[in-house]
Write a protein that holds these residues in place. Structure first.
Motif: not given
Length: 316
Positions: A2, A4-5, A7-12, A157, A277
């Motif tokens: 996944d 998308s998961e 990339f969307q939460n990369f910083s977190e 973010g 990751y």
């Protein structure tokens, strides 16, 4: 997978990974210090960490705080945290020195083979773990909230909390202090001399047993700090809490270059991030698996780890 998961939460994922990686790195320093001097894998070091978690918890309980009663106010919380840190560092460093005196020094006096040290290390690990398990009924214990987990601000973010700041900044300061001590002080030069050539160091007047005791003491100090950071990050401890974390910290030490202080830092932070990751890509069930696969893949191409420099040759 996944993506998308991820990339969307990369910083977190990066921030939380660095937080956990800082704890790995502190524990990994104990492994890498002992290996750098003795060429010994101190498998009892994970229990040195575990003892520190309980020492802080019991100290907080003696002060009247537990998972149901937390200190109020920044000043009181800070004081409680510092007292717990002192207790954890004292307990972990004392345990580490005791392990060296009881389990390893008699073997060194008899010039025992490396296998005897390995067996003794595993035995010491289980003895400490079982003693604590019997005393605590093998039950998990909660912690008071000494550092607020509220979000303070955002970076790209990612939510940044006081807990994350305390852990990462505290770990980096302790690692920097240890690095300066080893590379800039007289006793640090003694550690590097024994790591490089113990016989030549002895001829130059360096007390080998004192240096080895110092190495275990320093490793215990790092493990005690990691124990308090674990307590404030996860809010619980248990008699076997050091088992998996110890394996991962050892993995971090090997990843960065076993026997290398800065390698332990790099390996710990990298391992924490890679785990996060991986959990986003493959799911949380694969978190631990991917971390060890990454280690195997790295060692296939660079057996000495990323930095691959021994403690005896380390320079500022």
């Amino acid at each position: 997978m996944d993506f998308s998961e991820l990339f969307q939460n990369f910083s977190e994922l990066t921030v939380t990974g660095l937080t956990m990686g800082a704890i790995y790195a502190l524990v990994a320093l104990g492994y890498t210090l002992v290996y750098g001097v003795l060429r010994l894998i101190n498998f009892a070091h994970s229990e040195v960490f575990m003892v520190g978690t309980f020492a802080a918890m019991f100290t907080w309980q003696a002060m009247g705080f537990d998972q149901n009663h937390s200190p109020a106010g920044i000043l009181l919380s800070s004081g409680v945290l510092i007292v717990g840190l002192i207790a954890a560092v004292a307990a972990s460093s004392g345990t580490a020195v005791l392990v060296e005196l009881a389990a390893y020094r008699p073997l060194r006096r008899r010039n025992a083979p490396p296998l005897a040290f390995l067996i003794s290390a595993i035995g010491a690990s289980y003895v400490i773990m079982e003693i604590v398990g019997i005393y605590t009924d093998r039950a998990p214990y909660g912690m008071p909230e000494t550092v607020s987990n509220k979000v303070l601000f955002h970076v790209l973010g990612a939510d940044i909390t006081a807990v994350q700041i305390v852990i990462v900044v505290g770990a980096l300061l302790m690692m920097f202090g240890l690095d300066r001590f080893i590379n800039k002080t007289r006793m640090g030069r003694g550690v590097r001399a024994v790591a490089q050539d113990p016989d030549a160091a002895a001829l130059m007047g360096v007390n080998k047993n004192r240096i080895i005791g110092l190495v275990f003491l320093l490793g215990g100090v790092m493990a005690g700090a990691a124990a308090v950071f674990w307590n404030i990050r996860y809010g619980y401890t248990k008699f076997n809490v050091g088992f998996l974390l110890g394996i991962k910290a050892f993995t971090a030490a090997v990843l960065g270059g076993i026997g290398n202080l800065r390698g332990a830092l790099l390996g710990g932070l990298l391992l924490g991030v890679v785990e996060n990751y991986a959990s986003a890509l493959f799911g949380s069930n694969f978190r631990d698996l991917v971390a060890f696969i990454a280690l195997i893949a790295l060692l296939m191409f660079r057996p000495t780890g990323i930095l691959g420099e021994s403690l005896g040759r380390a320079r500022a």
